[in-house]
Design a protein around this motif. Sequence first.
Motif, PDB file in Angstrom:
ATOM      1  N   THR A   2       0.827  -1.197   0.000  1.00  0.00           N
ATOM      2  CA  THR A   2       0.000   0.000   0.000  1.00  0.00           C
ATOM      3  C   THR A   2       0.868   1.257   0.000  1.00  0.00           C
ATOM      4  OG1 THR A   2      -1.734  -1.151   1.236  1.00  0.00           O
ATOM      5  CG2 THR A   2      -1.827   1.255   1.192  1.00  0.00           C
ATOM      6  N   TYR A  14      -3.535   3.558  -1.922  1.00  0.00           N
ATOM      7  CA  TYR A  14      -3.710   2.842  -3.195  1.00  0.00           C
ATOM      8  C   TYR A  14      -2.655   1.751  -3.312  1.00  0.00           C
ATOM      9  CZ  TYR A  14       0.334   5.259  -5.298  1.00  0.00           C
ATOM     10  OH  TYR A  14       1.590   5.718  -5.588  1.00  0.00           O
ATOM     11  N   HIS A  33     -13.680   0.535  -6.558  1.00  0.00           N
ATOM     12  CA  HIS A  33     -14.321  -0.502  -5.742  1.00  0.00           C
ATOM     13  C   HIS A  33     -15.746  -0.095  -5.342  1.00  0.00           C
ATOM     14  CE1 HIS A  33     -14.007   1.765  -1.961  1.00  0.00           C
ATOM     15  NE2 HIS A  33     -12.763   2.054  -2.281  1.00  0.00           N
ATOM     16  N   SER A  40     -13.704  -2.282   0.271  1.00  0.00           N
ATOM     17  CA  SER A  40     -12.621  -1.350  -0.040  1.00  0.00           C
ATOM     18  C   SER A  40     -11.874  -1.909  -1.244  1.00  0.00           C
ATOM     19  CB  SER A  40     -11.680  -1.199   1.162  1.00  0.00           C
ATOM     20  OG  SER A  40     -11.033  -2.440   1.426  1.00  0.00           O
ATOM     21  N   LYS A  41     -10.633  -1.482  -1.434  1.00  0.00           N
ATOM     22  CA  LYS A  41      -9.840  -1.966  -2.558  1.00  0.00           C
ATOM     23  C   LYS A  41      -9.602  -3.469  -2.513  1.00  0.00           C
ATOM     24  CE  LYS A  41      -5.338  -0.854  -0.406  1.00  0.00           C
ATOM     25  NZ  LYS A  41      -5.891  -0.390   0.893  1.00  0.00           N
ATOM     26  N   ASP A  64      -8.119   3.158  -2.625  1.00  0.00           N
ATOM     27  CA  ASP A  64      -9.205   3.213  -1.640  1.00  0.00           C
ATOM     28  C   ASP A  64      -9.869   4.582  -1.746  1.00  0.00           C
ATOM     29  OD1 ASP A  64      -9.505   0.838  -0.171  1.00  0.00           O
ATOM     30  OD2 ASP A  64      -7.746   1.272   1.054  1.00  0.00           O
ATOM     31  N   CYS A  68     -12.947   4.761   3.074  1.00  0.00           N
ATOM     32  CA  CYS A  68     -12.904   3.306   2.929  1.00  0.00           C
ATOM     33  C   CYS A  68     -11.480   2.777   3.116  1.00  0.00           C
ATOM     34  CB  CYS A  68     -13.402   2.897   1.535  1.00  0.00           C
ATOM     35  SG  CYS A  68     -15.030   3.528   1.090  1.00  0.00           S
ATOM     36  N   GLY A  69     -11.389   1.523   3.538  1.00  0.00           N
ATOM     37  CA  GLY A  69     -10.113   0.828   3.594  1.00  0.00           C
ATOM     38  C   GLY A  69      -9.066   1.518   4.441  1.00  0.00           C
ATOM     39  N   SER A  71      -7.717   4.506   3.565  1.00  0.00           N
ATOM     40  CA  SER A  71      -7.786   5.961   3.416  1.00  0.00           C
ATOM     41  C   SER A  71      -8.419   6.575   4.653  1.00  0.00           C
ATOM     42  CB  SER A  71      -8.607   6.335   2.176  1.00  0.00           C
ATOM     43  OG  SER A  71      -7.914   6.023   0.978  1.00  0.00           O
ATOM     44  N   SER A 204     -15.889   3.860   9.186  1.00  0.00           N
ATOM     45  CA  SER A 204     -16.233   3.363   7.854  1.00  0.00           C
ATOM     46  C   SER A 204     -17.732   3.466   7.576  1.00  0.00           C
ATOM     47  CB  SER A 204     -15.778   1.910   7.689  1.00  0.00           C
ATOM     48  OG  SER A 204     -16.486   1.048   8.570  1.00  0.00           O
TER      49      SER A 204
END
Length: 296
Positions: A2, A14, A33, A40-41, A64, A68-69, A71, A204
């Motif tokens: 990541t 990302y 996504h 998420s990703k 992301d 989300c994820g 981020s 989230s």
Amino acid sequence: MTEFYTWKGYSCAYELYPQKQDDTSSIPLLLIHPIGVGLSKFFWHRFCSLWQEENFPNPIYNPDLLGCGESDMPSVAYYPVDWAEQLQYFLETIVQRPVILIVQGALFPVAVSLVKLQQKSNLISGLILSGPPQLELMQKSSSPVQNKLRWNLFYSPIGKAFYRYARSRNFLDSFSKKQLFANANQVDKEWLDTLTKGAKKPQSQYAVFSFLAGFWRQDFSQTIAQINQPTLVLVGSQASTISKTDTTETPEQKMNSYLKYLPQAKGNQISGRNVLPYESTEEFIKVVNQFLVTIN
């Protein structure tokens, strides 16, 4: 691995899957996504792994979205244009070359908004729509008042209690089998473990609430009709609609609605329901690669 960049003061994550072949001419893929509890990703990991195993030349950018994820997750209402602006910045500062967008499900409004933002920059060479929402949902705005009321409800203690329930393993298992997968056996430990882990962060909930409140429901008719890039519409042979619509379409009718409306569209049906890159990864990759060959 990541990596991170900063957008509007927020840390955004990302993944980059570099091309294995010495071919700098291949168009990168930019993945969008879906939004949902724990999503998420990671949703694209099966796709990315198999893509590299097959040794296809196209590099993959898998970000992301904010909220989300990995981020940052500010407690705000998210609209399609917000995520589109994030991706526009990502394109212009990180990728810095034209891409093919692959967008999952009801995140098509984000892709539409991004195409509109990118009209002058020409950084989008084509689009692949994986199980897009029924076209009717993309042509009618939901009531801003009702959206606000739903957001306030979700943001309340009642809504937060609902989210705690929605991220339970039993709920995720039941919802996935009823709404997302054609084959219940595909709702496996890997899927449920990842959703459960992704939903642990209470922050989230805000991206999910924004989606459930209907902020993505806008009239994109004119913008869709002006998408001149080559577009592939992929629909599952057992596709279903989660959102309420005035009419019910078969998978073939759903696909044909888009083919009639998009200026340069091709369509294909593959096995599966509503999460094709995860449930039908091999078939999905095959048709994606075939499409890329025609426009590369």
